[in-house]
Design a protein around this motif. Structure first.
Motif: not given
Length: 253
Positions: A114-120, A122-127, A233-237
């Motif tokens: 999907a395009p970037a989230s409301i918070s800018g 992606s669906q997979f970035d982060g630690p 502290v962080e969520m992906w789905q």
């Protein structure tokens, strides 16, 4: 071998190097398939390999495992000729059950990028790395309570027990913060019904749940990062529909 080693070696040889011979080594003859797009048994994997585009590529993001289950969170590039998943680039979650150094069972789900989230985000970035292995049981407990109490039993008022005020969100439709999450849950059409599997390693944990959206069976896959206080502290789905017609009789779970 550890379960993560079995899955890593099999996946690399099969899906990266396109070597069907690895199936005999790493896949149990009674291999049970739950993917809605792949036939049951080792022959289903052989057929899958034959359908992959020459330019198919898998990009691993997260790898979570315990003694028997392994979760892969990653991106499929140039996936199945845009026929089955709705997009040539999809983010997916796979769960493997390992028994006697062979893969005995597999579940998966995927959704288009999907395009970037409301918070800018992606669906997979982060630690991606496990840095606090001592948090495994804390992560498992927090994830179980969050999904069971808040998502299944819909006690949204208890969300502060399990979720950080500044939770980082990767669901494209939800902003960061517990306030945004609470509002999204209160209006959500996702009907969580039952937890099927929880796989935790350190601060990362994946929960596979059964549910529905407007009556249609879905598989819900929540990947969560837990901090030292025991809060999310962080969520992906990944939330994916399970089609009415699939090439096996094993069901989604």
């Amino acid at each position: 071998m550890k379960a993560k080693e079995v899955v890593s070696e099999m996946w690399s040889a099969l899906m990266t190097n396109s070597d069907p011979n690895v199936i005999d080594q790493y896949v149990n003859p009674d291999y049970r398939q739950h993917s809605p797009y792949v036939k049951n048994g080792p022959d289903g994997l052989r057929d899958l390999l034959a359908t992959l585009r020459p330019d198919y590529r898998y990009e691993p993001i997260r790898f979570i495992g315990d003694d028997h289950f392994v979760v892969m969170h990653g991106i499929h590039h140039n996936w199945l000729n845009n026929i089955m998943t709705g997009g040539e680039v999809v983010v997916g979650i796979d769960i493997f059950r390992v028994e006697n150094d062979q893969i005995a069972e597999h579940w998966d789900a995927s959704v288009p990028i999907a395009p970037a989230s409301i918070s800018g985000r992606s669906q997979f970035d982060g630690p991606t790395e496990i840095t606090n292995p001592e948090l495994t049981e804390v992560s498992r407990k927090t994830a179980e309570h969050y999904v069971k109490d808040v998502l299944i039993n819909k006690r949204v008022e208890e969300i502060n027990q399990w979720v950080s005020e500044e939770v980082i969100q990767h669901n494209p439709a939800i902003g960061d913060s517990i306030t945004a999450l609470r509002a999204a849950l209160e209006s959500s059409e996702k009907d969580y019904r039952r937890i099927h599997r929880i796989v935790a390693e350190g601060e990362l944990v994946a929960v596979q749940s059964e549910g529905a959206v407007r009556g249609q069976v879905h598989t819900f896959w929540d990947v969560l990062r837990i901090d030292v206080t025991g809060k999310i502290v962080e969520m992906w789905q990944v939330a994916a529909v399970f089609p009415d017609i699939v090439p096996h009789a094993n069901g989604p779970f």
